[in-house]
Design a protein around this motif. Structure first.
Motif, PDB file in Angstrom:
ATOM      1  N   GLY A 150      -1.790 -12.243  -3.477  1.00 41.89           N
ATOM      2  CA  GLY A 150      -2.809 -11.424  -2.708  1.00 41.89           C
ATOM      3  C   GLY A 150      -3.684 -10.822  -3.674  1.00 41.89           C
ATOM      4  N   TYR A 175      -5.986  -1.648   1.203  1.00 43.13           N
ATOM      5  CA  TYR A 175      -4.618  -2.255   1.512  1.00 43.13           C
ATOM      6  C   TYR A 175      -4.515  -3.535   0.565  1.00 43.13           C
ATOM      7  N   SER A 235      -3.383  -7.370   0.864  1.00 48.61           N
ATOM      8  CA  SER A 235      -3.221  -8.521   1.528  1.00 48.61           C
ATOM      9  C   SER A 235      -2.617  -9.872   0.763  1.00 48.61           C
ATOM     10  N   TYR A 294      -1.256  -2.181   7.175  1.00 49.08           N
ATOM     11  CA  TYR A 294      -2.382  -1.888   7.683  1.00 49.08           C
ATOM     12  C   TYR A 294      -2.605  -1.613   9.114  1.00 49.08           C
ATOM     13  N   HIS A 338      -0.451 -10.622  13.868  1.00 48.81           N
ATOM     14  CA  HIS A 338      -1.884 -10.730  13.480  1.00 48.81           C
ATOM     15  C   HIS A 338      -2.162 -12.323  13.251  1.00 48.81           C
ATOM     16  N   HIS A 375       0.093  -7.146   5.349  1.00 50.07           N
ATOM     17  CA  HIS A 375      -1.044  -6.099   4.974  1.00 50.07           C
ATOM     18  C   HIS A 375      -0.116  -4.736   4.766  1.00 50.07           C
TER      19      HIS A 375
END
Length: 170
Positions: free
Chosen positions: A15, A30, A32, A60, A120, A126
Motif C-alpha cells: 500500500g 492514512y 491504504s 479512515y 467500503h 485504510h
C-alpha cells in the motif's frame, strides 16, 4: 501511560503512505492497502519490548457510511502472533478511533492490525493511526545493535561484517 507505538517502524501487506500509521496524528492522512481487507495488515515494530494495556486504532473516517472490523495481535518475534483484541463494530469510524482496553496487560515487541471486513466499495483496508498505551520494559531481550550498519577496514572471506548485527548468535 505512553504511546509506545509512536514513530514505530511500520511494515504492511502493501500500500501507500504507511509511515503515517505511527506519526501520532489523527489528521486525515492514512495508509491504504493494495489488497482485499481480509489479506491486509499493518505491523508496528516497537522500539523495545513494552507492557501494553490499551490500543487506540483509527481507521479512515471520512468516507460516509463506511466501517471496518479488524483483529489486533502481538508478538515477541514478529513471526508468532497472539490475538489480544478485536473490533467488530460495524459503525462509521470517527477521528477518535476505537479504544480497545485489555483485561490484563500484554508484553510485546510487535503489534499487528489485521483487517477482517469492510463495507467500503473498494474492499481495501485504510488506517490513520495505531497507538498502543503502556510502558517500555527491560526484559533483557532488546538488542540495540540489531540490523545497525557496521563499518570495518578488515573483513574475512565467508564472514561478512553484516553478520555482526544480524541477530543470529551462531
Amino acid at each position: 501511560k505512553d504511546n509506545v507505538a509512536l514513530y514505530g517502524k511500520v511494515t504492511t501487506s502493501g500500500g501507500t503512505n504507511e509511515s503515517v500509521i505511527t506519526d501520532g496524528s489523527n489528521a486525515n492522512s492514512y495508509w491504504s492497502s493494495t489488497s482485499n481487507i481480509k489479506e491486509a495488515y499493518a505491523i508496528v515494530e516497537l522500539a523495545g519490548t513494552a507492557e501494553i494495556e490499551e490500543f487506540n486504532i483509527v481507521p479512515y473516517y471520512n468516507a460516509a457510511a463506511t466501517w471496518y472490523t479488524y483483529d489486533v495481535s502481538v508478538s515477541h518475534d514478529g513471526v508468532n502472533w497472539t490475538s489480544v483484541a478485536k473490533s467488530e463494530t460495524k459503525a462509521n469510524p470517527t477521528k477518535k478511533g476505537v479504544t480497545l482496553t485489555l483485561d490484563k496487560p500484554v508484553h510485546a515487541k510487535y503489534i499487528k492490525v489485521q483487517g477482517l471486513e469492510t463495507n467500503h466499495k473498494n474492499a481495501l483496508f485504510h488506517l490513520v493511526e495505531i497507538a498502543a498505551f503502556g510502558r517500555f520494559i527491560d526484559d533483557g531481550l532488546t538488542n540495540i545493535a540489531l540490523h545497525k550498519n557496521v563499518v570495518t577496514n578488515i573483513e574475512r572471506e565467508g564472514y561478512p561484517i553484516s553478520r555482526a548485527t544480524d541477530g543470529d548468535m551462531v
